[in-house]
Design a protein around this motif. Structure first.
Motif, PDB file in Angstrom:
ATOM      1  N   LEU A   6       0.884  -1.193   0.709  1.00  7.07           N
ATOM      2  CA  LEU A   6      -0.072  -0.551   0.010  1.00  7.07           C
ATOM      3  C   LEU A   6       0.962   0.992   0.245  1.00  7.07           C
ATOM      4  CD1 LEU A   6      -2.899  -0.658   2.218  1.00  7.07           C
ATOM      5  CD2 LEU A   6      -3.166  -0.683   0.164  1.00  7.07           C
ATOM      6  N   ASP A   7       1.627   1.269   0.717  1.00 11.69           N
ATOM      7  CA  ASP A   7       2.710   2.176   1.018  1.00 11.69           C
ATOM      8  C   ASP A   7       3.443   1.917  -0.552  1.00 11.69           C
ATOM      9  OD1 ASP A   7       1.976   3.090   2.959  1.00 11.69           O
ATOM     10  OD2 ASP A   7       4.131   2.020   4.287  1.00 11.69           O
ATOM     11  N   ALA A  27       2.805   1.448  -3.480  1.00 14.33           N
ATOM     12  CA  ALA A  27       0.740   1.759  -4.622  1.00 14.33           C
ATOM     13  C   ALA A  27       1.460   3.353  -4.299  1.00 14.33           C
ATOM     14  CB  ALA A  27      -0.174   1.421  -4.350  1.00 14.33           C
ATOM     15  N   ALA A  28       0.806   3.836  -3.064  1.00 11.12           N
ATOM     16  CA  ALA A  28       0.134   5.098  -2.205  1.00 11.12           C
ATOM     17  C   ALA A  28       1.360   5.982  -3.274  1.00 11.12           C
ATOM     18  CB  ALA A  28       0.343   5.571  -1.386  1.00 11.12           C
ATOM     19  N   ALA A  81      -4.709   2.596  -1.028  1.00 10.18           N
ATOM     20  CA  ALA A  81      -3.993   2.925  -1.326  1.00 10.18           C
ATOM     21  C   ALA A  81      -4.463   4.721  -0.899  1.00 10.18           C
ATOM     22  CB  ALA A  81      -3.167   2.901  -2.700  1.00 10.18           C
ATOM     23  N   GLN A  92      -5.086   4.428   2.235  1.00 13.32           N
ATOM     24  CA  GLN A  92      -3.995   4.972   3.334  1.00 13.32           C
ATOM     25  C   GLN A  92      -3.172   5.810   3.516  1.00 13.32           C
ATOM     26  OE1 GLN A  92      -2.034   1.479   4.017  1.00 13.32           O
ATOM     27  NE2 GLN A  92      -0.065   3.134   3.687  1.00 13.32           N
TER      28      GLN A  92
END
Length: 79
Positions: A16-17, A19-20, A61, A64
């Motif tokens: 997720l990190d 991807a963001a 993502a 988050q």
């Protein structure tokens, strides 16, 4: 939480990190799952242990990034 569940959660957060950050930098359309997973140090097939689809990943993502106070926008040209 067991060790394997903790490792899965850590991998999920790492995906997720990354991807963001990629979405913020390159936009949603340029997010390639294979490249994302490679950067996370995981296999492309492993993606589906974490997400049902690419759309699910993008949604998580974005959530988050926004929950962490990021200025992330799905439209990189808007600041």
């Amino acid at each position: 939480m067991g060790a394997s569940q903790a490792a899965k959660a850590a991998s999920h957060d790492r995906i997720l990190d990354i991807a963001a950050a990629r979405i913020g930098r390159d936009g949603i359309d340029r997010l390639a799952v294979a490249d994302l997973m490679k950067e996370a140090g995981l296999t492309h097939g492993g993606f589906y242990r974490h997400f049902d689809s690419r759309g699910h990943l993008v949604t998580e993502a974005a959530q988050q990034a926004l929950s962490q106070g990021s200025a992330w926008s799905p439209w990189p040209w808007v600041t």
